[in-house]
Scaffold this active site. Structure first.
Site, PDB file in Angstrom:
ATOM      1  N   LYS A 175     -25.555  -5.460  19.578  1.00 46.55           N
ATOM      2  CA  LYS A 175     -24.967  -6.166  18.434  1.00 46.55           C
ATOM      3  C   LYS A 175     -25.410  -5.542  17.116  1.00 46.55           C
ATOM      4  CE  LYS A 175     -25.982 -10.421  15.916  1.00 46.55           C
ATOM      5  NZ  LYS A 175     -27.059  -9.905  15.062  1.00 46.55           N
ATOM      6  N   ASN A 176     -26.707  -5.335  16.963  1.00 45.76           N
ATOM      7  CA  ASN A 176     -27.195  -4.895  15.654  1.00 45.76           C
ATOM      8  C   ASN A 176     -26.819  -3.449  15.326  1.00 45.76           C
ATOM      9  OD1 ASN A 176     -28.148  -7.420  15.198  1.00 45.76           O
ATOM     10  ND2 ASN A 176     -30.303  -6.945  15.576  1.00 45.76           N
ATOM     11  N   CYS A 184     -28.016 -16.354  10.577  1.00 48.21           N
ATOM     12  CA  CYS A 184     -28.986 -17.317  11.092  1.00 48.21           C
ATOM     13  C   CYS A 184     -29.853 -17.854   9.969  1.00 48.21           C
ATOM     14  CB  CYS A 184     -29.883 -16.656  12.133  1.00 48.21           C
ATOM     15  SG  CYS A 184     -29.072 -16.425  13.703  1.00 48.21           S
ATOM     16  N   ARG A 225     -33.862 -15.154   2.927  1.00 50.54           N
ATOM     17  CA  ARG A 225     -33.406 -13.830   3.356  1.00 50.54           C
ATOM     18  C   ARG A 225     -32.952 -13.058   2.122  1.00 50.54           C
ATOM     19  NH1 ARG A 225     -30.551 -14.041   9.247  1.00 50.54           N
ATOM     20  NH2 ARG A 225     -31.249 -11.881   9.215  1.00 50.54           N
ATOM     21  N   PRO A 226     -33.927 -12.591   1.313  1.00 50.75           N
ATOM     22  CA  PRO A 226     -33.570 -11.887   0.074  1.00 50.75           C
ATOM     23  C   PRO A 226     -32.863 -10.562   0.349  1.00 50.75           C
ATOM     24  CG  PRO A 226     -35.937 -11.710   0.515  1.00 50.75           C
ATOM     25  CD  PRO A 226     -35.368 -12.620   1.566  1.00 50.75           C
ATOM     26  N   ILE A 227     -32.113 -10.074  -0.658  1.00 52.39           N
ATOM     27  CA  ILE A 227     -31.484  -8.752  -0.521  1.00 52.39           C
ATOM     28  C   ILE A 227     -31.937  -7.831  -1.657  1.00 52.39           C
ATOM     29  CG2 ILE A 227     -29.480  -9.481   0.849  1.00 52.39           C
ATOM     30  CD1 ILE A 227     -27.837  -9.307  -1.796  1.00 52.39           C
ATOM     31  N   ASP A 228     -33.118  -8.134  -2.204  1.00 54.32           N
ATOM     32  CA  ASP A 228     -33.613  -7.330  -3.339  1.00 54.32           C
ATOM     33  C   ASP A 228     -33.763  -5.851  -2.978  1.00 54.32           C
ATOM     34  OD1 ASP A 228     -35.767  -8.648  -1.756  1.00 54.32           O
ATOM     35  OD2 ASP A 228     -37.052  -7.309  -2.905  1.00 54.32           O
ATOM     36  N   GLN A 229     -34.147  -5.551  -1.750  1.00 53.58           N
ATOM     37  CA  GLN A 229     -34.334  -4.138  -1.376  1.00 53.58           C
ATOM     38  C   GLN A 229     -32.993  -3.406  -1.253  1.00 53.58           C
ATOM     39  OE1 GLN A 229     -37.477  -2.690  -1.378  1.00 53.58           O
ATOM     40  NE2 GLN A 229     -37.756  -4.733  -2.238  1.00 53.58           N
ATOM     41  N   ASP A 241     -37.022 -10.932  17.166  1.00 52.11           N
ATOM     42  CA  ASP A 241     -35.852 -11.482  17.870  1.00 52.11           C
ATOM     43  C   ASP A 241     -36.142 -11.795  19.335  1.00 52.11           C
ATOM     44  OD1 ASP A 241     -34.491 -11.307  15.528  1.00 52.11           O
ATOM     45  OD2 ASP A 241     -33.109  -9.732  16.134  1.00 52.11           O
ATOM     46  N   ILE A 296     -42.217 -12.039  10.337  1.00 53.81           N
ATOM     47  CA  ILE A 296     -40.980 -11.573   9.685  1.00 53.81           C
ATOM     48  C   ILE A 296     -40.199 -12.726   9.040  1.00 53.81           C
ATOM     49  CG2 ILE A 296     -38.879 -10.165   9.946  1.00 53.81           C
ATOM     50  CD1 ILE A 296     -41.328  -8.564  10.808  1.00 53.81           C
ATOM     51  N   ARG A 353     -22.379 -15.815  18.732  1.00 54.16           N
ATOM     52  CA  ARG A 353     -22.324 -14.731  17.737  1.00 54.16           C
ATOM     53  C   ARG A 353     -22.870 -13.424  18.298  1.00 54.16           C
ATOM     54  NH1 ARG A 353     -26.089 -15.815  13.663  1.00 54.16           N
ATOM     55  NH2 ARG A 353     -25.800 -13.589  13.463  1.00 54.16           N
TER      56      ARG A 353
HETATM   57  C1  UD1 Z   1     -32.329  -7.469  11.075  1.00 54.75           C
HETATM   58  C2  UD1 Z   1     -31.700  -8.017  12.350  1.00 54.75           C
HETATM   59  C3  UD1 Z   1     -32.369  -9.337  12.746  1.00 54.75           C
HETATM   60  C4  UD1 Z   1     -33.864  -9.127  12.898  1.00 54.75           C
HETATM   61  C5  UD1 Z   1     -34.445  -8.465  11.645  1.00 54.75           C
HETATM   62  C6  UD1 Z   1     -35.906  -8.085  11.814  1.00 54.75           C
HETATM   63  C7  UD1 Z   1     -29.452  -7.177  12.132  1.00 54.75           C
HETATM   64  C8  UD1 Z   1     -28.019  -7.495  11.884  1.00 54.75           C
HETATM   65  N1  UD1 Z   1     -30.289  -8.226  12.077  1.00 54.75           N
HETATM   66  O1  UD1 Z   1     -32.129  -8.438  10.057  1.00 54.75           O
HETATM   67  O2  UD1 Z   1     -31.810  -9.752  13.984  1.00 54.75           O
HETATM   68  O3  UD1 Z   1     -34.502 -10.384  13.074  1.00 54.75           O
HETATM   69  O4  UD1 Z   1     -33.725  -7.253  11.328  1.00 54.75           O
HETATM   70  O5  UD1 Z   1     -36.069  -7.241  12.910  1.00 54.75           O
HETATM   71  O6  UD1 Z   1     -29.825  -6.055  12.415  1.00 54.75           O
HETATM   72  N2  UD1 Z   1     -36.615  -8.502   3.137  1.00 54.75           N
HETATM   73  C9  UD1 Z   1     -36.860  -8.557   1.788  1.00 54.75           C
HETATM   74  N3  UD1 Z   1     -35.920  -8.025   0.943  1.00 54.75           N
HETATM   75  C10 UD1 Z   1     -34.784  -7.443   1.388  1.00 54.75           C
HETATM   76  C11 UD1 Z   1     -34.541  -7.387   2.767  1.00 54.75           C
HETATM   77  C12 UD1 Z   1     -35.477  -7.925   3.629  1.00 54.75           C
HETATM   78  O7  UD1 Z   1     -37.895  -9.082   1.343  1.00 54.75           O
HETATM   79  O8  UD1 Z   1     -33.985  -6.977   0.571  1.00 54.75           O
HETATM   80  C13 UD1 Z   1     -37.604  -9.085   4.084  1.00 54.75           C
HETATM   81  C14 UD1 Z   1     -37.030 -10.250   4.884  1.00 54.75           C
HETATM   82  O9  UD1 Z   1     -37.172 -11.463   4.194  1.00 54.75           O
HETATM   83  C15 UD1 Z   1     -37.868 -10.178   6.152  1.00 54.75           C
HETATM   84  C16 UD1 Z   1     -38.162  -8.690   6.309  1.00 54.75           C
HETATM   85  O10 UD1 Z   1     -37.913  -8.091   5.048  1.00 54.75           O
HETATM   86  O11 UD1 Z   1     -39.089 -10.874   5.973  1.00 54.75           O
HETATM   87  C17 UD1 Z   1     -37.335  -7.983   7.350  1.00 54.75           C
HETATM   88  O12 UD1 Z   1     -35.960  -8.230   7.084  1.00 54.75           O
HETATM   89  P1  UD1 Z   1     -34.824  -7.175   7.525  1.00 54.75           P
HETATM   90  O13 UD1 Z   1     -35.449  -6.136   8.382  1.00 54.75           O
HETATM   91  O14 UD1 Z   1     -34.085  -6.752   6.318  1.00 54.75           O
HETATM   92  O15 UD1 Z   1     -33.886  -8.083   8.414  1.00 54.75           O
HETATM   93  P2  UD1 Z   1     -32.317  -8.033   8.533  1.00 54.75           P
HETATM   94  O16 UD1 Z   1     -31.825  -6.639   8.335  1.00 54.75           O
HETATM   95  O17 UD1 Z   1     -31.689  -9.111   7.740  1.00 54.75           O
END
Ligand code: UD1
Length: 425
Positions: free
Chosen positions: A22-23, A117, A122-126, A307, A329, A399
């Protein structure tokens, strides 16, 4: 309300075939947007997240030929719009890959904030940092993300503050057609990141280092697919069946998987006393006694995957002593423990730690699938419990797991899907 009914206890025996990851698939599908032409994909998982993605891409102008449920040809020659509706993108998290992919091709991109989920913040700052470093302007307002550029994105050096799967993939997508060289440090190393890079490289991209801490991308003018691409098997689906086999004291061959990707799970299962035999593209899992207690700390790959922690908790809930799970995480990942407590589990949660003391039995109960992996854990709990477990909110499970009922039935489980409006008697 649609639900799963599981009657336990069960002992799983037989062979299960693992579907495409899936991922990886949710990254590869938007990656096809970087090609002004056709892409032929195989081993595509038949799950609702993918169906949501098909709808989004078709709404942008893609033409998709569905060859069978796991194979398709997508033609992105005539993508007309780079505006994806909130209604569609808010259904799942991985819709944020549209930003990286569409920015490679268009100057103005707009998507609704991604859903998915409920695992806490779940920030997207990065992701935003990556796009801005590459020269795009990002604006988040009214539940939407607006990304724009006035000329081609420009290669640069980026150091991620946190190891993020999503930000790593978005950086790869955005930098593939950028001008010059991009170096991204402190990246995620999950197998699906390597798969997405391999897919892009198979079409002429120049991405090196995927699977290590540093990825180097030399931007290319254009991509072109020359042969079909087969998506890797799903690491987490395989791990889920491994744990289900162990927890039910079963004997199961998990076929069409990559044992190397399963190493953190295999190591932990062996610590618990489970027999795991690895062969080329399968693992054979056998268990005939109570699990020994163990501890887990979730970490980015190659650490133990977050996961897989809810599923492993079921094994621990019936172990011969006390173990601990530390979740590093996702802050809300322990919501499922309340459901297990309803079934008779002995779990104490404080902050990011759960102390789990094995009990003799779990008992069937009505439970909620709080998220995708928690839902998988509820199925395993239902399989080991005595009596009937009714799992609701199963849209989360659908999903990400292809034909989950069919696969468990084939292994001897007593599980059925009740659709909305149906009764289970
Ligand atoms: C992906 C997986 C999800 C898995 C996760 C961690 C997909 C579609 N989903 O989610 O199943 O649980 O990896 O292995 O592949 N973070 C920030 N800022 C950001 C982005 C992330 O602080 O901009 C933090 C998150 O809050 C979290 C950590 O980084 O604590 C890891 O998140 P991330 O690896 O980005 O997870 P996803 O890509 O959303």
């Amino acid at each position: 309300m649609e639900k799963f009914i599981v009657e336990g206890p069960a002992k799983l025996v037989g062979t299960v075939n693992i579907s495409g990851a899936k991922n990886a698939a949710v990254g590869i599908l938007p990656a096809t947007l970087l090609v002004k032409g056709k892409c032929h994909l195989e081993n595509v998982p038949d799950i609702s997240d993918m169906r949501s993605y098909y709808t989004i891409l078709e709404s942008l102008g893609a033409k998709i030929e569905y060859i069978n449920k796991n194979e398709l040809i997508i033609d992105n020659t005539n993508i007309k719009s780079a505006i994806a509706s909130y209604e569609l993108t808010s259904k799942f998290r991985a819709s944020y890959y549209l930003l990286g992919a569409l920015l490679g091709r268009f100057n103005e991109v707009e998507i609704g904030l991604p859903g998915g989920c409920n695992l806490g913040a779940r920030p997207i700052d990065q992701h935003i940092k990556v796009f801005e470093k590459l020269g795009a302007k990002i604006d988040v307002r009214s539940g939407r993300v607006y990304a724009s550029k006035t000329s081609k994105l420009k290669g640069t050096s980026i150091f991620l503050d946190v190891v993020s799967v999503g930000a790593t993939i978005n950086a790869i997508l955005a930098a593939t057609l950028a001008e010059g060289t991009t170096i991204i440090e402190n990246v995620a190393k999950e197998p699906h990141i390597v798969d997405i890079a391999s897919f892009l490289n198979s079409m002429g991209a120049n991405i090196k280092g995927a699977g290590t801490d540093v990825i180097k991308i030399v931007g290319v003018e254009k991509l072109e697919q020359k042969s079909s691409y087969s998506i890797i098997p799903d690491q987490i689906e395989a791990g889920t069946f491994m744990v289900a086999a162990a927890a039910t004291k079963g004997d199961v061959i998990i076929n069409n998987c990559i044992p190397k990707h399963l190493e953190p799970i295999t190591a932990k299962l062996r610590e618990a006393g489970v027999t795991v035999i690895e062969q080329d593209s399968l693992v054979h899992v056998k268990m005939d006694k109570k699990a020994k207690p163990f501890s887990i700390k979730t970490m980015p790959h190659p650490g133990f995957p977050t996961d897989m922690q809810p599923q492993m908790c079921i094994l621990l809930a019936l172990a011969s002593g006390t173990g601990m799970i530390v979740e590093n995480i996702w802050e809300s990942r322990f919501q499922y423990t309340d459901e297990l407590i309803k079934m008779g589990a002995d779990i104490l949660c404080k902050g990011n730690t759960a102390i789990v003391t094995g009990v003799d039995k779990l008992y069937g109960a009505p439970v909620i699938a709080h998220d995708l992996r928690a839902g998988a854990a509820m199925i395993i709990a239902g399989l080991v419990a005595e009596g009937k477990t009714e799992i609701t909110h199963i849209n989360h499970i659908l999903r990400g797991y292809e034909d989950i009922v069919g696969k468990f039935l084939k292994l001897g489980a007593n599980i059925k899907y009740i659709s909305e409006g149906d009764t289970d008697d």
